[in-house]
Design an enzyme around this catalytic site. Structure first.
Site, mmCIF file in Angstrom:
data_model
loop_
_atom_site.group_PDB
_atom_site.id
_atom_site.type_symbol
_atom_site.label_atom_id
_atom_site.label_comp_id
_atom_site.label_asym_id
_atom_site.label_seq_id
_atom_site.Cartn_x
_atom_site.Cartn_y
_atom_site.Cartn_z
ATOM 1 N N ARG A 20 29.943 49.818 25.660
ATOM 2 C CA ARG A 20 28.589 49.392 25.293
ATOM 3 C C ARG A 20 27.535 49.891 26.268
ATOM 4 O O ARG A 20 26.361 50.003 25.912
ATOM 5 C CB ARG A 20 28.534 47.865 25.140
ATOM 6 C CG ARG A 20 28.842 47.438 23.721
ATOM 7 C CD ARG A 20 28.932 45.948 23.620
ATOM 8 N NE ARG A 20 30.132 45.463 24.272
ATOM 9 C CZ ARG A 20 30.304 44.225 24.696
ATOM 10 N NH1 ARG A 20 29.351 43.349 24.565
ATOM 11 N NH2 ARG A 20 31.440 43.877 25.260
ATOM 12 N N GLU A 41 40.622 40.075 34.571
ATOM 13 C CA GLU A 41 41.205 38.733 34.556
ATOM 14 C C GLU A 41 42.689 38.813 34.190
ATOM 15 O O GLU A 41 43.531 38.153 34.784
ATOM 16 C CB GLU A 41 40.435 37.871 33.548
ATOM 17 C CG GLU A 41 40.706 36.406 33.707
ATOM 18 C CD GLU A 41 39.876 35.596 32.726
ATOM 19 O OE1 GLU A 41 38.958 36.149 32.114
ATOM 20 O OE2 GLU A 41 40.190 34.402 32.580
HETATM 21 P P1 AMP Z 1 31.954 41.941 33.923
HETATM 22 O O1 AMP Z 1 32.612 40.613 33.970
HETATM 23 O O2 AMP Z 1 30.573 41.916 34.551
HETATM 24 O O3 AMP Z 1 32.810 43.030 34.477
HETATM 25 O O4 AMP Z 1 31.734 42.248 32.379
HETATM 26 C C1 AMP Z 1 32.549 43.141 31.726
HETATM 27 C C2 AMP Z 1 31.929 43.640 30.451
HETATM 28 O O5 AMP Z 1 32.229 42.697 29.454
HETATM 29 C C3 AMP Z 1 30.436 43.838 30.469
HETATM 30 O O6 AMP Z 1 30.146 45.203 30.604
HETATM 31 C C4 AMP Z 1 29.988 43.332 29.122
HETATM 32 O O7 AMP Z 1 29.827 44.418 28.235
HETATM 33 C C5 AMP Z 1 31.119 42.467 28.639
HETATM 34 N N1 AMP Z 1 30.848 41.039 28.692
HETATM 35 C C6 AMP Z 1 31.273 40.157 29.609
HETATM 36 N N2 AMP Z 1 30.887 38.914 29.320
HETATM 37 C C7 AMP Z 1 30.167 39.005 28.186
HETATM 38 C C8 AMP Z 1 29.481 38.047 27.358
HETATM 39 N N3 AMP Z 1 29.446 36.735 27.643
HETATM 40 N N4 AMP Z 1 28.840 38.512 26.262
HETATM 41 C C9 AMP Z 1 28.869 39.819 25.955
HETATM 42 N N5 AMP Z 1 29.502 40.755 26.673
HETATM 43 C C10 AMP Z 1 30.152 40.364 27.783
#
Ligand code: AMP
Length: 170
Positions: free
Chosen positions: A58, A95
């Site tokens: 994305r 995770e």
């Molecule tokens: P992160 O935990 O910051 O590594 O997030 C990983 C990826 O998951 C991000 O690039 C988002 O595209 C997606 N992501 C994580 N949490 C959400 C959420 N609550 N809603 C939408 N996309 C999410």
């Protein structure tokens, strides 16, 4: 323009307890999408950036129009097995299990100032990995840009030392 009107909360997706920020209404509304890209791109001085990078998938949706708007090269960070040439890579923990990002070895010139883009800052793990990959490839991270920041997940912690900009904070 109130971009929050184009972000849909989806409870318990992809698993119970997670509120997913669905950006599809924004992508489906050209005026809102264009506004978001203009705001993100307009935050940065054009002269201080050599390239725009983003991790699959994305992040590409925002990095590509930003690269066009800012007239900068676009550097996609891809999952294993997607790039045909020699690559630098960075493996990181999720995770459950792990993930790996790759970039072509010649994509980032030494010392290039790279802006890294993603749709959502959640725990920060994905962006931290992307920043590590920029540095492994010889570049410098000049900033991390997000459409959405989920402040309660403290994603800024693993990004300490980097300049972070989020258009919308929840
Ligand atoms: P992160 O935990 O910051 O590594 O997030 C990983 C990826 O998951 C991000 O690039 C988002 O595209 C997606 N992501 C994580 N949490 C959400 C959420 N609550 N809603 C939408 N996309 C999410």
């Amino acid at each position: 323009m109130d971009l929050r009107a184009y972000i849909r909360d989806v409870p318990d997706f992809p698993k119970p307890g997670i509120t997913f920020k669905d950006i599809m209404p924004l992508l489906g509304t050209p005026a809102a999408f264009a506004f978001a890209i203009a705001e993100l791109a307009g935050h940065y001085p054009v002269t201080g950036i050599d390239a725009i990078a983003a991790a699959e998938a994305r992040g590409f949706l925002f990095a590509a129009p930003m690269a066009l708007t800012m007239k900068k090269p676009l550097i996609p960070f891809r999952k294993p097995g997607k790039l045909p040439g020699a690559t630098h890579s960075f493996k990181y923990d999720l995770e459950y299990g792990s993930a790996e990002l790759h970039v072509h070895s010649d994509a980032i010139t030494a010392g290039a100032r790279v802006l890294v883009v993603d749709d959502v800052l959640a725990t920060g793990g994905t962006m931290a990995a992307a920043c590590q990959l920029v540095e492994r490839a010889g570049g410098t991270v000049v900033g991390c840009a997000f459409l959405i920041e989920l402040a309660s997940l403290n994603g800024r912690l693993p990004l300490a030392g980097y300049d972070i900009f989020s258009l919308l904070t929840y």
